[in-house]
Each structure stands twice: as C-alpha cells, then as structure tokens.
Scaffold this motif. Structure first.
Motif, PDB file in Angstrom:
ATOM      1  N   MET A  24       3.548   4.386 -17.321  1.00 48.42           N
ATOM      2  CA  MET A  24       4.092   4.550 -15.969  1.00 48.42           C
ATOM      3  C   MET A  24       4.891   3.294 -15.617  1.00 48.42           C
ATOM      4  O   MET A  24       4.430   2.450 -14.836  1.00 48.42           O
ATOM      5  N   PRO A  25       6.090   3.131 -16.205  1.00 48.16           N
ATOM      6  CA  PRO A  25       6.850   1.885 -15.979  1.00 48.16           C
ATOM      7  C   PRO A  25       7.192   1.659 -14.521  1.00 48.16           C
ATOM      8  O   PRO A  25       7.340   0.519 -14.082  1.00 48.16           O
ATOM      9  N   GLN A  26       7.300   2.737 -13.726  1.00 47.09           N
ATOM     10  CA  GLN A  26       7.636   2.570 -12.314  1.00 47.09           C
ATOM     11  C   GLN A  26       6.517   1.895 -11.540  1.00 47.09           C
ATOM     12  O   GLN A  26       6.739   1.385 -10.437  1.00 47.09           O
ATOM     13  N   LEU A  27       5.307   1.883 -12.089  1.00 48.57           N
ATOM     14  CA  LEU A  27       4.179   1.225 -11.438  1.00 48.57           C
ATOM     15  C   LEU A  27       4.050  -0.241 -11.829  1.00 48.57           C
ATOM     16  O   LEU A  27       3.294  -0.983 -11.206  1.00 48.57           O
ATOM     17  N   ILE A  28       4.789  -0.637 -12.870  1.00 45.40           N
ATOM     18  CA  ILE A  28       4.677  -2.008 -13.375  1.00 45.40           C
ATOM     19  C   ILE A  28       5.921  -2.823 -13.058  1.00 45.40           C
ATOM     20  O   ILE A  28       5.841  -4.009 -12.745  1.00 45.40           O
ATOM     21  N   HIS A  29       7.077  -2.172 -13.129  1.00 45.09           N
ATOM     22  CA  HIS A  29       8.345  -2.866 -12.876  1.00 45.09           C
ATOM     23  C   HIS A  29       8.937  -2.319 -11.594  1.00 45.09           C
ATOM     24  O   HIS A  29       9.460  -1.207 -11.565  1.00 45.09           O
ATOM     25  N   ILE A  30       8.883  -3.087 -10.537  1.00 50.53           N
ATOM     26  CA  ILE A  30       9.279  -2.570  -9.232  1.00 50.53           C
ATOM     27  C   ILE A  30      10.779  -2.382  -9.090  1.00 50.53           C
ATOM     28  O   ILE A  30      11.237  -1.736  -8.172  1.00 50.53           O
ATOM     29  N   ASP A  31      11.570  -2.935 -10.035  1.00 48.64           N
ATOM     30  CA  ASP A  31      13.008  -2.825  -9.887  1.00 48.64           C
ATOM     31  C   ASP A  31      13.563  -1.541 -10.491  1.00 48.64           C
ATOM     32  O   ASP A  31      14.754  -1.298 -10.450  1.00 48.64           O
ATOM     33  N   ILE A  32      12.679  -0.700 -11.104  1.00 45.82           N
ATOM     34  CA  ILE A  32      13.161   0.548 -11.691  1.00 45.82           C
ATOM     35  C   ILE A  32      13.482   1.551 -10.594  1.00 45.82           C
ATOM     36  O   ILE A  32      14.510   2.207 -10.600  1.00 45.82           O
ATOM     37  N   HIS A  33      12.575   1.706  -9.649  1.00 53.51           N
ATOM     38  CA  HIS A  33      12.793   2.593  -8.500  1.00 53.51           C
ATOM     39  C   HIS A  33      12.470   1.808  -7.242  1.00 53.51           C
ATOM     40  O   HIS A  33      11.390   1.962  -6.666  1.00 53.51           O
ATOM     41  N   PRO A  34      13.378   0.972  -6.782  1.00 52.67           N
ATOM     42  CA  PRO A  34      13.056   0.135  -5.629  1.00 52.67           C
ATOM     43  C   PRO A  34      12.772   0.961  -4.384  1.00 52.67           C
ATOM     44  O   PRO A  34      13.422   1.952  -4.121  1.00 52.67           O
ATOM     45  N   LYS A  35      11.757   0.508  -3.637  1.00 52.21           N
ATOM     46  CA  LYS A  35      11.385   1.161  -2.386  1.00 52.21           C
ATOM     47  C   LYS A  35      11.249   0.096  -1.302  1.00 52.21           C
ATOM     48  O   LYS A  35      10.886  -1.032  -1.594  1.00 52.21           O
ATOM     49  N   PRO A  36      11.508   0.453  -0.054  1.00 53.22           N
ATOM     50  CA  PRO A  36      11.387  -0.545   1.014  1.00 53.22           C
ATOM     51  C   PRO A  36      10.004  -1.158   1.108  1.00 53.22           C
ATOM     52  O   PRO A  36       9.858  -2.299   1.465  1.00 53.22           O
ATOM     53  N   ARG A  37       8.939  -0.399   0.743  1.00 51.36           N
ATOM     54  CA  ARG A  37       7.601  -0.905   0.968  1.00 51.36           C
ATOM     55  C   ARG A  37       7.176  -1.964  -0.024  1.00 51.36           C
ATOM     56  O   ARG A  37       6.085  -2.503   0.091  1.00 51.36           O
ATOM     57  N   VAL A  38       8.004  -2.267  -1.060  1.00 50.61           N
ATOM     58  CA  VAL A  38       7.598  -3.318  -1.991  1.00 50.61           C
ATOM     59  C   VAL A  38       7.855  -4.705  -1.410  1.00 50.61           C
ATOM     60  O   VAL A  38       7.437  -5.696  -1.968  1.00 50.61           O
ATOM     61  N   SER A  39       8.556  -4.769  -0.285  1.00 49.25           N
ATOM     62  CA  SER A  39       8.773  -6.064   0.347  1.00 49.25           C
ATOM     63  C   SER A  39       7.464  -6.639   0.858  1.00 49.25           C
ATOM     64  O   SER A  39       6.577  -5.914   1.287  1.00 49.25           O
ATOM     65  N   ARG A  40       7.368  -7.964   0.844  1.00 51.01           N
ATOM     66  CA  ARG A  40       6.153  -8.605   1.333  1.00 51.01           C
ATOM     67  C   ARG A  40       6.172  -8.741   2.854  1.00 51.01           C
ATOM     68  O   ARG A  40       5.258  -9.304   3.435  1.00 51.01           O
ATOM     69  N   THR A  41       7.198  -8.253   3.495  1.00 56.08           N
ATOM     70  CA  THR A  41       7.290  -8.356   4.946  1.00 56.08           C
ATOM     71  C   THR A  41       7.291  -6.977   5.561  1.00 56.08           C
ATOM     72  O   THR A  41       7.376  -5.970   4.876  1.00 56.08           O
ATOM     73  N   GLY A  42       7.219  -6.930   6.884  1.00 54.67           N
ATOM     74  CA  GLY A  42       7.359  -5.665   7.599  1.00 54.67           C
ATOM     75  C   GLY A  42       6.198  -4.722   7.367  1.00 54.67           C
ATOM     76  O   GLY A  42       5.037  -5.067   7.526  1.00 54.67           O
ATOM     77  N   LEU A  43       6.540  -3.482   6.972  1.00 56.01           N
ATOM     78  CA  LEU A  43       5.549  -2.427   6.860  1.00 56.01           C
ATOM     79  C   LEU A  43       4.468  -2.766   5.848  1.00 56.01           C
ATOM     80  O   LEU A  43       3.292  -2.435   6.046  1.00 56.01           O
ATOM     81  N   THR A  44       4.834  -3.411   4.739  1.00 51.01           N
ATOM     82  CA  THR A  44       3.847  -3.716   3.717  1.00 51.01           C
ATOM     83  C   THR A  44       2.797  -4.680   4.238  1.00 51.01           C
ATOM     84  O   THR A  44       1.600  -4.500   4.015  1.00 51.01           O
ATOM     85  N   ASP A  45       3.217  -5.720   4.940  1.00 51.41           N
ATOM     86  CA  ASP A  45       2.262  -6.680   5.481  1.00 51.41           C
ATOM     87  C   ASP A  45       1.303  -6.012   6.455  1.00 51.41           C
ATOM     88  O   ASP A  45       0.096  -6.295   6.461  1.00 51.41           O
ATOM     89  N   ILE A  46       1.813  -5.120   7.299  1.00 52.12           N
ATOM     90  CA  ILE A  46       0.962  -4.409   8.255  1.00 52.12           C
ATOM     91  C   ILE A  46      -0.059  -3.566   7.509  1.00 52.12           C
ATOM     92  O   ILE A  46      -1.263  -3.604   7.822  1.00 52.12           O
ATOM     93  N   ALA A  47       0.396  -2.818   6.518  1.00 44.60           N
ATOM     94  CA  ALA A  47      -0.500  -1.938   5.783  1.00 44.60           C
ATOM     95  C   ALA A  47      -1.572  -2.727   5.038  1.00 44.60           C
ATOM     96  O   ALA A  47      -2.746  -2.372   5.069  1.00 44.60           O
ATOM     97  N   VAL A  48      -1.174  -3.796   4.351  1.00 44.50           N
ATOM     98  CA  VAL A  48      -2.130  -4.603   3.592  1.00 44.50           C
ATOM     99  C   VAL A  48      -3.182  -5.204   4.520  1.00 44.50           C
ATOM    100  O   VAL A  48      -4.389  -5.127   4.251  1.00 44.50           O
ATOM    101  N   THR A  49      -2.734  -5.792   5.620  1.00 45.59           N
ATOM    102  CA  THR A  49      -3.662  -6.445   6.542  1.00 45.59           C
ATOM    103  C   THR A  49      -4.632  -5.445   7.159  1.00 45.59           C
ATOM    104  O   THR A  49      -5.847  -5.682   7.213  1.00 45.59           O
ATOM    105  N   HIS A  50      -4.118  -4.311   7.603  1.00 42.95           N
ATOM    106  CA  HIS A  50      -4.969  -3.325   8.249  1.00 42.95           C
ATOM    107  C   HIS A  50      -5.927  -2.676   7.254  1.00 42.95           C
ATOM    108  O   HIS A  50      -7.089  -2.401   7.595  1.00 42.95           O
ATOM    109  N   MET A  51      -5.472  -2.423   6.032  1.00 43.72           N
ATOM    110  CA  MET A  51      -6.356  -1.856   5.008  1.00 43.72           C
ATOM    111  C   MET A  51      -7.473  -2.843   4.677  1.00 43.72           C
ATOM    112  O   MET A  51      -8.637  -2.457   4.508  1.00 43.72           O
ATOM    113  N   TRP A  52      -7.143  -4.123   4.559  1.00 44.93           N
ATOM    114  CA  TRP A  52      -8.145  -5.138   4.223  1.00 44.93           C
ATOM    115  C   TRP A  52      -9.190  -5.245   5.331  1.00 44.93           C
ATOM    116  O   TRP A  52     -10.399  -5.235   5.074  1.00 44.93           O
ATOM    117  N   LEU A  53      -8.736  -5.363   6.567  1.00 49.60           N
ATOM    118  CA  LEU A  53      -9.659  -5.517   7.687  1.00 49.60           C
ATOM    119  C   LEU A  53     -10.522  -4.268   7.878  1.00 49.60           C
ATOM    120  O   LEU A  53     -11.720  -4.370   8.161  1.00 49.60           O
TER     121      LEU A  53
END
Length: 399
Positions: A197-226
């Motif tokens: 599953m190369p798309q799960l290992i190399h993020i540049d194959i199918h770039p998606k907005p949620r791979v950014s460390r800012t914005g939606l990803t940070d909200i999701a990570v923080t809320h899932m952790w808490l």
C-alpha cells in the motif's frame, strides 16, 4: 493467489487482517494475565503485607518504562523502514524475560526485571501497531478495529485458562503464556505477506489536505488523543475497583461472578465492534461510532452512580463496559487516519500509547481522593463527565 488473500475493492487481504488480529491478541496475552494475576501472586509470595506497596512501585516503574519504550521502538522502526525484525526480536526477548521472572526474589530485582520486560515487550508492540498503518487502508479501518476487539477478550480468557484449577501448576503458567503468545504472533511474522500500500507510506503519491501538520489534522489528532485519554481513565478506574464496588452494593459478591461479568462484556464487545466497524467502513462514518460509544459509556456510568441494587449495578456496568470496549477497539484503528506523517507513524503511535499508560498513574490517586470521602457515586459521576467530554471533543472533529 489463495482466495483468502484476495482483497476487496483494492483493500488489504483478509488473510493478513486475520493474522494481524491474532498477533495483536498475542500481544495482549503477553501482559494481561501476568500483570493482573501472576505478578500480584509473586509479589505476595515474598513481600507479604507489603505486597500492595511493592505492586504500586512496580506499576509506576512499569508504566514509565512502557511509555518510553513504546515511543522509542516505534520511532526506531520508523527510521529502519521495517517492522518485522523489531517485532520478532521483541517477541523473543520479552518471552525470555517473562520466563525468568521467578528468579526475582527481592523487590529491587522484581522492579528491574519488570522494567526490562516492559522495554522488550514494547519492542514488539510498538512496531506491530505501526504495521497496521502501513498496510490497512482507510476503507478497512473499521473492520480492523473490530478485529482488534479480540485482543482484550483473549487476554482475559488466557488469564482464566492458565489459572484454571488442574490445568497448569504455578511453575508452568508462564510457559503457557509464552507458548500462547508465540502461537499467535509467529504466523504473522512467518506468513504475513501484506499487499503493498504505497499510498499509506509515501504521502506524496496521493497528496491530501489532511496530511498537513496544521489546521484540520492538528484538531483531529488533539481531540482523538484527549478523547481516548478520558475514556481510558474511566475504564482503568473500573478495571481496578470493579469487585470492590460490587461488594459495596451487595456484600459477599464473589470474585468469580465479577470475572464472569467482565469476560461476558469483553466477549460481547467483539461481536458488536466487528459489525459496527464494518458499518463505519461501508458508510464512511469513522468517527460517529466513537461519538455514540462515548455518550453511551457516560450513560452507563450515570446508571452506576445511582445504582442501589445489584441488578441496576450490573446493568450499568454492562452498558459502560460494552460501550467503552467498543470505543477503545475502534479508536485504535481510526487513530491511524489522523496521524499526519507516515515516516513517523511508529513514534506518533507511541505518543498515543501514553493514553494507555498515563491513566494507570492517575487512576489510583483519583479514586483515593474521592471514594473514602464521597463514595463510589461521586467517582462515577466524575467519570461520566469525562466520557461526556470525550463525546463533545469527538463531535468537534471536522468530517
């Protein structure tokens, strides 16, 4: 290709998923019966009346070691670019140390061996958890979470098995545990051949907005952790003090009845988690089951807080136990959706693993602060509030 290895809709092979679920269950068997049954027996054998104090120190040192090791070995497997050798080495070393536990005859020896064993055990567990992120696409993460519900159920079942009267002597129990772990983990190492599953290992194959460390990803990570931390605090509190609470409702309540209820809840949770996980895959609603389960867990805790008879007490615990068990199983797999960087997946999962170890450090003090003064009712009300807060956090995750 064998039929069992044929993926559906471009997903991972069912054979690999089943082998992975067995390996995760083996990881649970590696520590659940030892930490909950065999270690207290060993501590009592040479510590006597100081056994509780010794176990508190062992739990604290073990939790710190597990936290650091899970992050470290997850990160090491990221850097090395491979998971299998780390899992195999951790399996061998942790098994050897577990078999050597009877050699500890003093408190300091036992603590040192527990710390070493936790490091070796997490050498296996951390890369094993990250391997799922490398191989299972989002379309199958609900099914993966359902399969992972097998792990705590089989862990509890193995504890009942090795302590069954006439099944194994005290000197044979650790050998049975090591054997069961090897039987469940080795097939994945020997025969697990995941579809790449190369798309799960190399993020540049199918770039998606949620791979950014800012914005939606940070909200999701923080809320899932808490959210997981809050539910884990509630689950850990009930795991440790369930029998005492039942006896406060009905004096003389037997430990075998508590064990039977606990086993029933874990077993039923497997069936529910599998079906709910598959539903979340089909409908592409990965977070909704987590929202509902955390809300239902809060309801179960509220029922427990007002329980004045055993029927209502057991009913409330079953509601909470089912909801929290399903939540934790599905959360483990859906966490893989929100981690921002495949190259540090093992390390990031190690940070998420803190939600499993930190509650064991918080829970005793929380309980001791509330129960003697205000009773179990106050504890359950507080835990219900934590579960409800987890629900609100998950509701705020953008779809």
């Amino acid at each position: 290709m064998h039929r069992a290895e044929t993926p559906t809709s471009g997903g991972q092979s069912t054979l690999f998923l089943y082998l992975y679920a067995l390996a995760i269950s083996g990881g649970s068997i590696a520590y659940i019966p030892f930490l909950t049954i065999l270690l207290p027996l060993q501590a009592s054998a040479f510590a006597g009346t100081n056994a509780l104090n010794l176990l508190a120190h062992v739990a604290f040192a073990g939790a710190i070691a597990a936290s650091l090791a899970n992050i470290g070995f997850g990160w090491a497997s990221d850097i090395s670019g491979t998971r299998r050798p780390w899992i195999a080495a951790g399996l061998v070393l942790s098994s050897a140390l577990l078999l050597a536990m009877p050699l500890a005859t003093t408190a300091s020896m036992l603590i040192a061996m527990i710390v070493g064993w936790q490091f070796c055990l997490n050498m296996m567990l951390a890369p094993l958890a990250a391997w799922a992120g490398d191989t299972v696409p989002d379309s199958q993460k609900g099914m993966l979470g359902g399969l992972q519900a097998l792990a705590p159920a089989l862990g509890a079942l193995s504890g009942m098995l090795v302590t069954l009267h006439g099944f194994a002597g005290s000197g044979e129990r650790l050998f049975w545990i090591v054997g069961l772990v090897a039987i469940l983990v080795a097939p994945l190492l020997l025969f697990g051949r995941p579809i790449p599953m190369p798309q799960l290992i190399h993020i540049d194959i199918h770039p998606k907005p949620r791979v950014s460390r800012t914005g939606l990803t940070d909200i999701a990570v923080t809320h899932m952790w808490l959210a997981r931390l809050l539910v884990q605090i509630a689950e850990a509190s009930l795991f440790a003090f369930l029998l005492l609470w039942f006896r406060s409702v009905e004096p003389g309540f037997g430990e075998n009845r508590a064990a039977a209820i606990f086993t029933f809840v874990l077993g039923a949770a497997v069936l529910f988690a599998l079906n709910i996980g598959r539903w979340s895959d089909r409908t592409d609603r990965p977070i909704l089951p987590l929202v509902l389960c955390s809300a239902i867990a809060a309801v179960g805790l509220l029922l427990m807080s007002v329980a004045s008879d055993l029927v209502l007490a057991i009913s409330g615990y079953v509601v909470f136990g089912l909801a929290s068990s399903i939540f934790l199983a599905l959360h483990s797999s859906q966490t893989l959706r929100v981690l921002p960087a495949p190259k540090t997946r093992g390390r990031d999962l190690g940070l998420f693993n803190l939600t499993n170890t930190v509650p064991s450090l918080i829970m005793p003090w929380l309980t001791l602060a509330l129960v003697p003064l205000y009773g179990f009712d106050a504890l359950f009300l507080l835990l219900a509030g934590l579960a409800a807060l987890a629900c609100l956090l998950l509701l705020r995750i953008p779809r």
